[in-house]
Design a protein around this motif. Structure first.
Motif, PDB file in Angstrom:
ATOM      1  N   ALA A  87       0.828  -1.203   0.000  1.00  0.00           N
ATOM      2  CA  ALA A  87       0.000   0.000   0.000  1.00  0.00           C
ATOM      3  C   ALA A  87       0.864   1.255   0.000  1.00  0.00           C
ATOM      4  O   ALA A  87       0.578   2.223  -0.709  1.00  0.00           O
ATOM      5  CB  ALA A  87      -0.936  -0.009   1.205  1.00  0.00           C
ATOM      6  N   THR A  88       1.917   1.231   0.787  1.00  0.00           N
ATOM      7  CA  THR A  88       2.832   2.373   0.843  1.00  0.00           C
ATOM      8  C   THR A  88       3.499   2.595  -0.513  1.00  0.00           C
ATOM      9  O   THR A  88       3.593   3.729  -0.987  1.00  0.00           O
ATOM     10  CB  THR A  88       3.891   2.156   1.936  1.00  0.00           C
ATOM     11  N   LYS A 119       4.438   5.582  -5.498  1.00  0.00           N
ATOM     12  CA  LYS A 119       4.532   5.550  -6.965  1.00  0.00           C
ATOM     13  C   LYS A 119       3.475   6.435  -7.614  1.00  0.00           C
ATOM     14  O   LYS A 119       3.740   7.058  -8.641  1.00  0.00           O
ATOM     15  CB  LYS A 119       4.429   4.120  -7.466  1.00  0.00           C
ATOM     16  N   THR A 120       2.285   6.497  -7.032  1.00  0.00           N
ATOM     17  CA  THR A 120       1.234   7.362  -7.572  1.00  0.00           C
ATOM     18  C   THR A 120       1.660   8.820  -7.504  1.00  0.00           C
ATOM     19  O   THR A 120       1.501   9.573  -8.463  1.00  0.00           O
ATOM     20  CB  THR A 120      -0.084   7.146  -6.796  1.00  0.00           C
ATOM     21  N   ARG A 121       2.205   9.216  -6.370  1.00  0.00           N
ATOM     22  CA  ARG A 121       2.676  10.608  -6.221  1.00  0.00           C
ATOM     23  C   ARG A 121       3.821  10.918  -7.172  1.00  0.00           C
ATOM     24  O   ARG A 121       3.843  11.965  -7.804  1.00  0.00           O
ATOM     25  CB  ARG A 121       3.107  10.870  -4.789  1.00  0.00           C
ATOM     26  N   ARG A 122       4.788  10.012  -7.245  1.00  0.00           N
ATOM     27  CA  ARG A 122       5.940  10.237  -8.135  1.00  0.00           C
ATOM     28  C   ARG A 122       5.503  10.321  -9.588  1.00  0.00           C
ATOM     29  O   ARG A 122       6.023  11.126 -10.356  1.00  0.00           O
ATOM     30  CB  ARG A 122       6.980   9.137  -7.950  1.00  0.00           C
ATOM     31  N   ASN A 143      -5.963  10.906  -6.882  1.00  0.00           N
ATOM     32  CA  ASN A 143      -4.895  10.390  -6.032  1.00  0.00           C
ATOM     33  C   ASN A 143      -5.297  10.398  -4.563  1.00  0.00           C
ATOM     34  O   ASN A 143      -4.998   9.457  -3.831  1.00  0.00           O
ATOM     35  CB  ASN A 143      -3.604  11.173  -6.250  1.00  0.00           C
ATOM     36  N   ARG A 144      -5.960  11.472  -4.124  1.00  0.00           N
ATOM     37  CA  ARG A 144      -6.444  11.529  -2.731  1.00  0.00           C
ATOM     38  C   ARG A 144      -7.452  10.419  -2.466  1.00  0.00           C
ATOM     39  O   ARG A 144      -7.406   9.766  -1.433  1.00  0.00           O
ATOM     40  CB  ARG A 144      -7.094  12.883  -2.448  1.00  0.00           C
ATOM     41  N   ASP A 145      -8.361  10.202  -3.407  1.00  0.00           N
ATOM     42  CA  ASP A 145      -9.355   9.135  -3.256  1.00  0.00           C
ATOM     43  C   ASP A 145      -8.677   7.772  -3.162  1.00  0.00           C
ATOM     44  O   ASP A 145      -9.036   6.948  -2.318  1.00  0.00           O
ATOM     45  CB  ASP A 145     -10.342   9.137  -4.422  1.00  0.00           C
ATOM     46  N   LEU A 146      -7.704   7.539  -4.033  1.00  0.00           N
ATOM     47  CA  LEU A 146      -6.970   6.280  -4.006  1.00  0.00           C
ATOM     48  C   LEU A 146      -6.249   6.101  -2.677  1.00  0.00           C
ATOM     49  O   LEU A 146      -6.321   5.045  -2.053  1.00  0.00           O
ATOM     50  CB  LEU A 146      -5.968   6.225  -5.167  1.00  0.00           C
ATOM     51  N   GLU A 147      -5.558   7.142  -2.232  1.00  0.00           N
ATOM     52  CA  GLU A 147      -4.838   7.065  -0.962  1.00  0.00           C
ATOM     53  C   GLU A 147      -5.787   6.792   0.201  1.00  0.00           C
ATOM     54  O   GLU A 147      -5.472   5.995   1.078  1.00  0.00           O
ATOM     55  CB  GLU A 147      -4.062   8.353  -0.710  1.00  0.00           C
ATOM     56  N   ASN A 173      -0.505  11.301   5.183  1.00  0.00           N
ATOM     57  CA  ASN A 173       0.185  10.666   4.076  1.00  0.00           C
ATOM     58  C   ASN A 173      -0.002   9.168   4.187  1.00  0.00           C
ATOM     59  O   ASN A 173      -0.246   8.658   5.255  1.00  0.00           O
ATOM     60  CB  ASN A 173       1.698  10.966   4.133  1.00  0.00           C
ATOM     61  N   CYS A 174       0.154   8.489   3.076  1.00  0.00           N
ATOM     62  CA  CYS A 174       0.120   7.027   3.121  1.00  0.00           C
ATOM     63  C   CYS A 174       1.348   6.532   3.813  1.00  0.00           C
ATOM     64  O   CYS A 174       2.389   7.030   3.762  1.00  0.00           O
ATOM     65  CB  CYS A 174       0.081   6.447   1.712  1.00  0.00           C
TER      66      CYS A 174
END
Length: 161
Positions: free
Chosen positions: A24-25, A30-33, A50-54, A160-161
């Motif tokens: 998950a981390t 990777k999504t942020r990068r 991205n927020r929804d996914l996190e 943050n995740c």
């Protein structure tokens, strides 16, 4: 009773949870990068996705944690003869752990997430608070913020995740 099979199962459960947490981390990082690398970090729609996914990932890991880690701890204490939970094994195995399997698919569906947000929003409004979504910021870490309008200090939550 130090049954090696019990220790192997407990160890495997713990390793699986740690792998879920690490996976998950990695997904969050990777999504942020990816958003940064492709220049989508400032895109409002991308930030929201991205927020929804996190958020879904955090909830999935939290439900896994709340179902499995207490079970692992209880089994560890039982195996060490600290507590006797022989009568509870069936209830835990047949009720609590399957709840985790039931909850995860519901979390993946945005309908449940939206329903929960709507309920929190209605509760906040019934308490005289207002609900806003991260206004005026390009920070991807912004979460839905609860702003108290009755003169109390504002509460901005970021995670943050």
């Amino acid at each position: 009773d130090n049954d090696p099979v019990v220790w192997a199962i407990l160890g495997l459960n713990l390793v699986c949870f740690v792998l879920i947490l690490l996976s998950a981390t990695i997904i969050c990082v990777k999504t942020r990068r990816s958003a940064e690398r492709t220049g989508q970090k400032k895109n409002k729609a991308t930030r929201k996705r991205n927020r929804d996914l996190e958020m879904r990932i955090v909830v999935i890991v939290a439900t896994d944690f709340s179902c499995w880690v207490p079970f692992i701890i209880i089994c560890f204490l039982h195996n060490q003869s600290v507590v006797d939970v022989s009568g509870w094994y069936h209830a835990i195995a047949l009720i609590i752990l399957p709840l985790n399997s039931l909850i995860n698919p519901l979390i993946y569906d945005k309908t449940i997430t939206s329903l929960c947000q709507d309920k929190v929003k209605k509760l906040a409004e019934s308490l005289g608070w207002t609900w806003t979504t991260g206004q005026g910021s390009n920070n991807i870490n912004n979460r839905n913020s609860l702003h108290v309008t009755s003169g109390s200090p504002k509460n901005h939550s970021s995670s943050n995740c």
